[in-house]
Design a protein around this motif. Structure first.
Motif, PDB file in Angstrom:
ATOM      1  N   TRP A 187       4.592  24.289   9.082  1.00  0.00           N
ATOM      2  CA  TRP A 187       5.982  24.486   8.656  1.00  0.00           C
ATOM      3  C   TRP A 187       6.913  23.470   9.316  1.00  0.00           C
ATOM      4  O   TRP A 187       7.795  22.921   8.664  1.00  0.00           O
ATOM      5  CB  TRP A 187       6.417  25.912   8.993  1.00  0.00           C
ATOM      6  CG  TRP A 187       7.820  26.203   8.578  1.00  0.00           C
ATOM      7  CD1 TRP A 187       8.272  26.472   7.332  1.00  0.00           C
ATOM      8  CD2 TRP A 187       8.967  26.228   9.437  1.00  0.00           C
ATOM      9  NE1 TRP A 187       9.629  26.674   7.355  1.00  0.00           N
ATOM     10  CE2 TRP A 187      10.081  26.529   8.633  1.00  0.00           C
ATOM     11  CE3 TRP A 187       9.157  26.031  10.801  1.00  0.00           C
ATOM     12  CZ2 TRP A 187      11.353  26.632   9.164  1.00  0.00           C
ATOM     13  CZ3 TRP A 187      10.432  26.137  11.315  1.00  0.00           C
ATOM     14  CH2 TRP A 187      11.512  26.441  10.498  1.00  0.00           C
ATOM     15  N   ALA A 188       6.708  23.192  10.594  1.00  0.00           N
ATOM     16  CA  ALA A 188       7.568  22.259  11.323  1.00  0.00           C
ATOM     17  C   ALA A 188       7.365  20.815  10.856  1.00  0.00           C
ATOM     18  O   ALA A 188       8.279  20.005  10.955  1.00  0.00           O
ATOM     19  CB  ALA A 188       7.304  22.363  12.821  1.00  0.00           C
ATOM     20  N   ALA A 189       6.202  20.486  10.333  1.00  0.00           N
ATOM     21  CA  ALA A 189       5.899  19.115   9.928  1.00  0.00           C
ATOM     22  C   ALA A 189       6.286  18.830   8.480  1.00  0.00           C
ATOM     23  O   ALA A 189       6.160  17.692   8.032  1.00  0.00           O
ATOM     24  CB  ALA A 189       4.409  18.842  10.114  1.00  0.00           C
ATOM     25  N   ARG A 190       6.798  19.819   7.768  1.00  0.00           N
ATOM     26  CA  ARG A 190       7.142  19.596   6.363  1.00  0.00           C
ATOM     27  C   ARG A 190       8.319  18.620   6.260  1.00  0.00           C
ATOM     28  O   ARG A 190       9.153  18.564   7.151  1.00  0.00           O
ATOM     29  CB  ARG A 190       7.468  20.908   5.665  1.00  0.00           C
ATOM     30  CG  ARG A 190       8.814  21.468   6.029  1.00  0.00           C
ATOM     31  CD  ARG A 190       8.999  22.876   5.510  1.00  0.00           C
ATOM     32  NE  ARG A 190      10.353  23.325   5.620  1.00  0.00           N
ATOM     33  CZ  ARG A 190      11.011  23.589   6.740  1.00  0.00           C
ATOM     34  NH1 ARG A 190      10.397  23.439   7.891  1.00  0.00           N
ATOM     35  NH2 ARG A 190      12.260  24.008   6.736  1.00  0.00           N
ATOM     36  N   PRO A 191       8.384  17.860   5.191  1.00  0.00           N
ATOM     37  CA  PRO A 191       9.499  16.916   5.032  1.00  0.00           C
ATOM     38  C   PRO A 191      10.804  17.666   4.761  1.00  0.00           C
ATOM     39  O   PRO A 191      10.787  18.704   4.098  1.00  0.00           O
ATOM     40  CB  PRO A 191       9.091  16.072   3.829  1.00  0.00           C
ATOM     41  CG  PRO A 191       8.089  16.881   3.095  1.00  0.00           C
ATOM     42  CD  PRO A 191       7.421  17.765   4.109  1.00  0.00           C
ATOM     43  N   PRO A 192      11.904  17.152   5.244  1.00  0.00           N
ATOM     44  CA  PRO A 192      13.181  17.828   5.004  1.00  0.00           C
ATOM     45  C   PRO A 192      13.571  17.751   3.530  1.00  0.00           C
ATOM     46  O   PRO A 192      13.419  16.720   2.899  1.00  0.00           O
ATOM     47  CB  PRO A 192      14.174  17.061   5.877  1.00  0.00           C
ATOM     48  CG  PRO A 192      13.535  15.756   6.120  1.00  0.00           C
ATOM     49  CD  PRO A 192      12.042  15.968   6.065  1.00  0.00           C
ATOM     50  N   ARG A 193      14.074  18.850   2.999  1.00  0.00           N
ATOM     51  CA  ARG A 193      14.446  18.884   1.593  1.00  0.00           C
ATOM     52  C   ARG A 193      15.769  18.178   1.356  1.00  0.00           C
ATOM     53  O   ARG A 193      16.002  17.639   0.293  1.00  0.00           O
ATOM     54  CB  ARG A 193      14.553  20.327   1.103  1.00  0.00           C
ATOM     55  CG  ARG A 193      13.185  20.978   0.949  1.00  0.00           C
ATOM     56  CD  ARG A 193      13.337  22.355   0.386  1.00  0.00           C
ATOM     57  NE  ARG A 193      13.828  23.215   1.465  1.00  0.00           N
ATOM     58  CZ  ARG A 193      14.352  24.403   1.305  1.00  0.00           C
ATOM     59  NH1 ARG A 193      14.473  24.901   0.103  1.00  0.00           N
ATOM     60  NH2 ARG A 193      14.764  25.107   2.329  1.00  0.00           N
TER      61      ARG A 193
END
Length: 53
Positions: free
Chosen positions: A17-23
């Motif tokens: 979850w922390a490594a997901r790209p910012p929307r």
């Protein structure tokens, strides 16, 4: 033995979850909202708008 296993699963979920790209980087409406917010903050902090409170 169950506590370390649950902790490892939760840590893995958090890492994904922390490594997901910012929307917001690809959302034009979000960028426009940020630009309006920034412009409003600049207007509210300009020296001629201070009321001396």
């Amino acid at each position: 033995m169950i506590i370390p296993a649950v902790a490892a699963i939760l840590a893995s979920i958090w890492a994904i979850w922390a490594a997901r790209p910012p929307r917001a980087a690809t959302d034009p409406s979000s960028l426009a909202e940020h630009e309006r917010f920034r412009a409003a903050m600049e207007r509210s902090t300009s020296p001629d708008n201070r009321s001396g409170r």
